[in-house]
Design a protein around this motif. Sequence first.
Motif, PDB file in Angstrom:
ATOM      1  N   ILE A   1      -6.234   0.617   8.361  1.00 15.22           N
ATOM      2  CA  ILE A   1      -7.482   0.776   8.593  1.00 15.22           C
ATOM      3  C   ILE A   1      -8.202   2.193   7.387  1.00 15.22           C
ATOM      4  O   ILE A   1      -8.542   1.327   6.539  1.00 15.22           O
ATOM      5  N   ALA A   2      -7.973   3.219   7.912  1.00 16.07           N
ATOM      6  CA  ALA A   2      -8.966   4.487   6.959  1.00 16.07           C
ATOM      7  C   ALA A   2      -8.242   4.576   5.530  1.00 16.07           C
ATOM      8  O   ALA A   2      -8.794   3.965   4.564  1.00 16.07           O
ATOM      9  N   GLY A   3      -6.565   4.372   5.691  1.00 16.69           N
ATOM     10  CA  GLY A   3      -6.038   3.990   4.360  1.00 16.69           C
ATOM     11  C   GLY A   3      -6.865   3.103   4.115  1.00 16.69           C
ATOM     12  O   GLY A   3      -6.395   3.057   2.620  1.00 16.69           O
ATOM     13  N   ALA A   4      -6.791   1.682   3.533  1.00 20.59           N
ATOM     14  CA  ALA A   4      -6.942   0.335   3.187  1.00 20.59           C
ATOM     15  C   ALA A   4      -8.266   0.798   3.104  1.00 20.59           C
ATOM     16  O   ALA A   4      -8.769   0.194   1.492  1.00 20.59           O
ATOM     17  N   ILE A   5      -9.298   1.134   3.308  1.00 20.02           N
ATOM     18  CA  ILE A   5     -10.569   1.956   3.403  1.00 20.02           C
ATOM     19  C   ILE A   5     -10.391   2.699   1.777  1.00 20.02           C
ATOM     20  O   ILE A   5     -11.348   2.744   1.009  1.00 20.02           O
ATOM     21  N   VAL A   6      -9.585   3.475   2.459  1.00 20.97           N
ATOM     22  CA  VAL A   6      -9.719   5.244   1.323  1.00 20.97           C
ATOM     23  C   VAL A   6      -9.140   4.668  -0.004  1.00 20.97           C
ATOM     24  O   VAL A   6      -8.923   4.615  -1.343  1.00 20.97           O
ATOM     25  N   THR A   7      -8.001   3.749  -0.244  1.00 23.15           N
ATOM     26  CA  THR A   7      -6.780   3.351  -0.646  1.00 23.15           C
ATOM     27  C   THR A   7      -7.780   2.350  -2.152  1.00 23.15           C
ATOM     28  O   THR A   7      -8.197   2.526  -3.331  1.00 23.15           O
TER      29      THR A   7
ATOM     30  N   PHE B   1       1.377   8.553   5.953  1.00 22.84           N
ATOM     31  CA  PHE B   1       1.473   8.903   4.885  1.00 22.84           C
ATOM     32  C   PHE B   1       1.997   7.087   4.679  1.00 22.84           C
ATOM     33  O   PHE B   1       1.196   6.988   4.097  1.00 22.84           O
ATOM     34  N   VAL B   2       2.604   6.315   5.383  1.00 24.36           N
ATOM     35  CA  VAL B   2       3.327   5.386   5.210  1.00 24.36           C
ATOM     36  C   VAL B   2       1.922   4.198   5.793  1.00 24.36           C
ATOM     37  O   VAL B   2       1.690   3.424   5.065  1.00 24.36           O
ATOM     38  N   GLY B   3       0.819   4.541   6.807  1.00 22.19           N
ATOM     39  CA  GLY B   3       0.397   4.227   7.011  1.00 22.19           C
ATOM     40  C   GLY B   3      -1.338   3.691   6.012  1.00 22.19           C
ATOM     41  O   GLY B   3      -1.634   3.100   5.454  1.00 22.19           O
ATOM     42  N   PHE B   4      -1.161   5.009   5.813  1.00 25.83           N
ATOM     43  CA  PHE B   4      -2.737   5.418   4.498  1.00 25.83           C
ATOM     44  C   PHE B   4      -2.463   4.889   3.386  1.00 25.83           C
ATOM     45  O   PHE B   4      -3.301   3.852   2.834  1.00 25.83           O
ATOM     46  N   ILE B   5      -1.183   5.147   2.700  1.00 18.32           N
ATOM     47  CA  ILE B   5      -0.489   4.747   1.520  1.00 18.32           C
ATOM     48  C   ILE B   5       0.155   4.065   1.434  1.00 18.32           C
ATOM     49  O   ILE B   5      -0.513   2.695   0.776  1.00 18.32           O
ATOM     50  N   VAL B   6       0.883   3.580   2.469  1.00 18.12           N
ATOM     51  CA  VAL B   6       2.006   2.122   1.061  1.00 18.12           C
ATOM     52  C   VAL B   6       1.359   1.321   2.452  1.00 18.12           C
ATOM     53  O   VAL B   6       1.092  -0.093   0.956  1.00 18.12           O
TER      54      VAL B   6
ATOM     55  N   LEU C   1      -5.424  11.209  -5.386  1.00 16.67           N
ATOM     56  CA  LEU C   1      -3.538  11.566  -5.222  1.00 16.67           C
ATOM     57  C   LEU C   1      -4.114  13.175  -4.182  1.00 16.67           C
ATOM     58  O   LEU C   1      -3.114  13.322  -3.568  1.00 16.67           O
ATOM     59  N   ILE C   2      -4.969  13.907  -3.624  1.00 17.48           N
ATOM     60  CA  ILE C   2      -5.292  15.309  -3.301  1.00 17.48           C
ATOM     61  C   ILE C   2      -4.929  14.788  -1.453  1.00 17.48           C
ATOM     62  O   ILE C   2      -4.062  15.551  -1.105  1.00 17.48           O
ATOM     63  N   PHE C   3      -5.285  13.398  -1.123  1.00 18.51           N
ATOM     64  CA  PHE C   3      -5.738  12.999   0.365  1.00 18.51           C
ATOM     65  C   PHE C   3      -4.094  13.127   0.194  1.00 18.51           C
ATOM     66  O   PHE C   3      -3.332  13.015   1.687  1.00 18.51           O
ATOM     67  N   ALA C   4      -3.139  12.462  -0.745  1.00 21.36           N
ATOM     68  CA  ALA C   4      -1.916  11.562  -0.093  1.00 21.36           C
ATOM     69  C   ALA C   4      -1.226  12.883  -0.350  1.00 21.36           C
ATOM     70  O   ALA C   4      -0.088  12.808   0.446  1.00 21.36           O
ATOM     71  N   ILE C   5      -1.463  14.161  -1.237  1.00 18.86           N
ATOM     72  CA  ILE C   5      -0.152  15.482  -1.430  1.00 18.86           C
ATOM     73  C   ILE C   5      -0.212  15.260   0.513  1.00 18.86           C
ATOM     74  O   ILE C   5       0.531  15.819   1.490  1.00 18.86           O
ATOM     75  N   THR C   6      -1.895  15.790   0.872  1.00 17.04           N
ATOM     76  CA  THR C   6      -1.670  16.551   1.729  1.00 17.04           C
ATOM     77  C   THR C   6      -1.059  15.552   2.951  1.00 17.04           C
ATOM     78  O   THR C   6      -0.879  16.080   3.900  1.00 17.04           O
ATOM     79  N   LEU C   7      -1.259  14.392   3.064  1.00 18.77           N
ATOM     80  CA  LEU C   7      -1.298  13.728   4.136  1.00 18.77           C
ATOM     81  C   LEU C   7       1.129  13.352   3.838  1.00 18.77           C
ATOM     82  O   LEU C   7       1.675  13.459   5.317  1.00 18.77           O
ATOM     83  N   TYR C   8       1.297  13.639   3.213  1.00 19.47           N
ATOM     84  CA  TYR C   8       2.220  14.014   2.536  1.00 19.47           C
ATOM     85  C   TYR C   8       3.484  15.028   3.382  1.00 19.47           C
ATOM     86  O   TYR C   8       4.181  15.138   3.511  1.00 19.47           O
ATOM     87  N   VAL C   9       3.006  16.065   3.406  1.00 16.51           N
ATOM     88  CA  VAL C   9       3.711  17.595   3.268  1.00 16.51           C
ATOM     89  C   VAL C   9       3.402  17.660   4.953  1.00 16.51           C
ATOM     90  O   VAL C   9       3.219  18.868   5.854  1.00 16.51           O
ATOM     91  N   LEU C  10       1.889  16.754   5.642  1.00 18.47           N
ATOM     92  CA  LEU C  10       2.046  17.146   7.093  1.00 18.47           C
ATOM     93  C   LEU C  10       2.670  16.352   7.404  1.00 18.47           C
ATOM     94  O   LEU C  10       2.565  15.881   7.512  1.00 18.47           O
ATOM     95  N   PRO C  11       3.416  18.088   8.967  1.00 22.19           N
ATOM     96  CA  PRO C  11       4.470  17.686   9.901  1.00 22.19           C
ATOM     97  C   PRO C  11       3.847  16.007  10.687  1.00 22.19           C
ATOM     98  O   PRO C  11       2.426  16.105  10.540  1.00 22.19           O
TER      99      PRO C  11
END
Lengths: 352, 352, 352
Positions: free
Chosen positions: B88-94, B236-241, B338-348
């Motif tokens: 949901i959050a990812g669809a809003i932001v994307t 990252f998957v939920g938010f971006i993919v 892109l800043i959001f995507a990078i952040t979610l990608y590196v976050l453990p």
Amino acid sequence: MLWLLVAVPLVFAAAILIPEAHTTLFILSVLAIVPLAGLLSHATESVAAKTGDAAGGLLNATLGNLTELVIALAALRAGEYTLVKSSIAGAIVTNTLFMLGASFFLGGLKYHFQEFNRASARLQAGLLFLATVGLLMPSAVAEMDSTSAAAVTQKLSLGLAVMLIVGYGLGLLFSLKTHREIFAAAEHAHNDEMPWPIGLALGTLAGVTVLVALVSEIFVESVQKAAEAFGMTPAFVGFIVVALVGGAAEMASAFSGARKNRLDLSVGIALGSASQIALFVAPVLVLLSYVIGPSPMDLQFAPGVVVMVLLATITAMFVTNSGRSAWFVGVLVLMVYLIFAITLYVLPPRMQ
Amino acid sequence: MLWLLVAVPLVFAAAILIPEAHTTLFILSVLAIVPLAGLLSHATESVAAKTGDAAGGLLNATLGNLTELVIALAALRAGEYTLVKSSIAGAIVTNTLFMLGASFFLGGLKYHFQEFNRASARLQAGLLFLATVGLLMPSAVAEMDSTSAAAVTQKLSLGLAVMLIVGYGLGLLFSLKTHREIFAAAEHAHNDEMPWPIGLALGTLAGVTVLVALVSEIFVESVQKAAEAFGMTPAFVGFIVVALVGGAAEMASAFSGARKNRLDLSVGIALGSASQIALFVAPVLVLLSYVIGPSPMDLQFAPGVVVMVLLATITAMFVTNSGRSAWFVGVLVLMVYLIFAITLYVLPPRMQ
Amino acid sequence: MLWLLVAVPLVFAAAILIPEAHTTLFILSVLAIVPLAGLLSHATESVAAKTGDAAGGLLNATLGNLTELVIALAALRAGEYTLVKSSIAGAIVTNTLFMLGASFFLGGLKYHFQEFNRASARLQAGLLFLATVGLLMPSAVAEMDSTSAAAVTQKLSLGLAVMLIVGYGLGLLFSLKTHREIFAAAEHAHNDEMPWPIGLALGTLAGVTVLVALVSEIFVESVQKAAEAFGMTPAFVGFIVVALVGGAAEMASAFSGARKNRLDLSVGIALGSASQIALFVAPVLVLLSYVIGPSPMDLQFAPGVVVMVLLATITAMFVTNSGRSAWFVGVLVLMVYLIFAITLYVLPPRMQ
């Protein structure tokens, strides 16, 4: 609304005869404050009309939120700092969101589009933003370190209080003196009703202020117990109920302006009142707490409250930016207010 | 894009033959959802075109994000609430950042400046802001006190869900009925392609929805395991993919509008879709979780996610304010994404 | 201001003769940096004027904050990462609020209203917003989990540094090449003073940079001890004192532009300088920390600092939105700066 004045003697009688009937005292004091606030507002405007533009504007700006100030002073003397603070924050948010939103909505039901003075709205929103930044800092400091924060927060609050009052004074210099042509339309519309003779106005101002002060004592004493009876949390009472009661008279003017398609008047009252409370009433209460309070009051609010004030300010900056409104703009603003009200209502007391 | 439909039988065959090949199932289900979403989108618009302005608009507004809704329902039934929320959050932001930013960028590569309807963009941004405030509150409450927050957050989420749907309904009344002239340009542009006959359209709508639901089951089952294989975090998957897959069809329309210098269309799809997910899909999922989910779902998001949604909304409010765009405005918006995507990608994972 | 150059030999002499007199060394190094920064600024502009529009703009954009960069490099080599970070954040906030606010105020004292180019101000504010989002993320990640955050924050900071530099480069492409007509007025006004011959300009650039580097060493060594002597906290010194010293030359240009009713120039210098530090100087320092620092530097700031940068950016977005200013707009912006300065001043060191 004048027939509500009958509640004034009733509340005094009840306070003597049934001092433990908190819910009755609460309801009667609310019913009494509303018409008294109306009288106070009309008396202030009548004196302002007689004393000429600049001095009148100054008077209006200083005494325009006299009701809120007197209620807060009663709470201050009783040492009810949580109530004082939540009523300050609540008055800012209620004026910014409820008064503005309902004005847009009520005006929009009658007119397809309504225009208002963007420059004046932008100044008020800017003042409000300044005050919000000021209110945010002590809370941010307190967040960082809870052990020694109290002393720092207190020192900071004192410094900010002085600064916000200076900012408010310079804002008056700007809007009443150097650039008053921007604000001309809203000013003019204000002196709409027939002003009272100066003697009656001054007498009313003095007498009604005393009455409001006395009723406020009863109100402050009864409000917390009554809130429990109604199942409301203290934060909800301070934030929503006190703010709505204190601002009832101004709301009546703002809504009537919107229905007459004089939205400049409504926006000016709503945002002007909010920025006056943030930049003048709140700092004055901090300074007065050194004199009349049991201990000095700071400007630290709960984090959630600061977020609400900030979001209310951003909402005002956003919706006044276009200088045009329709009914749905009012709905948007009212719904933001409703979200805050619901949140405060469900929040258990110890989480506030 | 229709040749991608070949992935639909393939994904069903693979689900039966190689149920453990998660990565293959994930890729095939993505390839199958994209053309199905395109068909769904065209079918919805065809039915809308036949049923006239107001009813058609309502239909478009309700079924416009059917793909996102069906995917989220599959995750809801599986009890994957983290996936539901991050999608949901990812669809809003994307939609707000990627779809809007890429439209500005692609349009800007072809045209020096592009104009669009400010009033309509402002309404969408306002709706999005309202939803963001609504999504912020349960998370703020949960932040304050973690022990008893769950019950409060749940109660609050239910109240907010009802309120946001009411707000969405009033927004439709405003844009489709009382003030539809503001939105006329964007509406008109929408009915660009040749609509299908009503029978074909309704049949496609029903049949393809079932197909999307079936593929979504496979997608939801395979996505987490496939993500691990690709080294991606669940957030990252939920938010971006998921957001990019679910919105592929709308993105195609938005980008094609931008390249044809009809930026009103692109802005309308991007912000309209974001506010629809925030104000309609998300609350509907909360309500449906009481019926079909293993337990009620609330609207509490991780603090970082709330910050991203808020910043995305502020970005949209800022860039749509001038009603004019150039390629670099698109770059700015895309870089925030892109800043959001990078952040979610590196976050453990355990920090999400 | 050139007579202040006498402080340059004095500070070198003092560093050798009285190396323990930190307060004297601090004052002398400040007095020496101010005129050197002025020479550096004029030399850069002279070279830029000779090399033509695009190349000159690029030069100005790269070397415009050479003083800040050289001071920060001295602190970086000394491993004083807290000083580096607070001087970066302080330079962004000081340029955005103090330089912009004082320009509005000083210009407004002379002219009733002043107009400036909204489109150009909006681009700068947009760049600043992008950088703020970038600076916010590592701090938000670090907030979530303090145990393993360091490694994640470092990786994220490196990725963001590269991204922000790319964003800065694309911004230059936009403002110097593809859409330079929007920025024409501000550009033209810049080349106001008589440029030096190219040989003198290049020689000054090289020689003065070396001098600034040498004086910065003394400044960085003495500043913390001197601050204690003055009763100032380290955060106050980095945020306010270093930022004011480093930006003195640009402030002189911005204020003089405002007094000549060329507010485009002032707004361009203030916001351009702020976004250059955020998008170019800060990322370059992160990258250089891998080469010359004792250990890699990240982009994580204290939460309070991030809030200040964000509020400064929102203030800039708000006040530049109308393209018109008056003295009170300057007061508003300056007061936000003053609130930050007071807060940093009262904050005890261990809370920063």
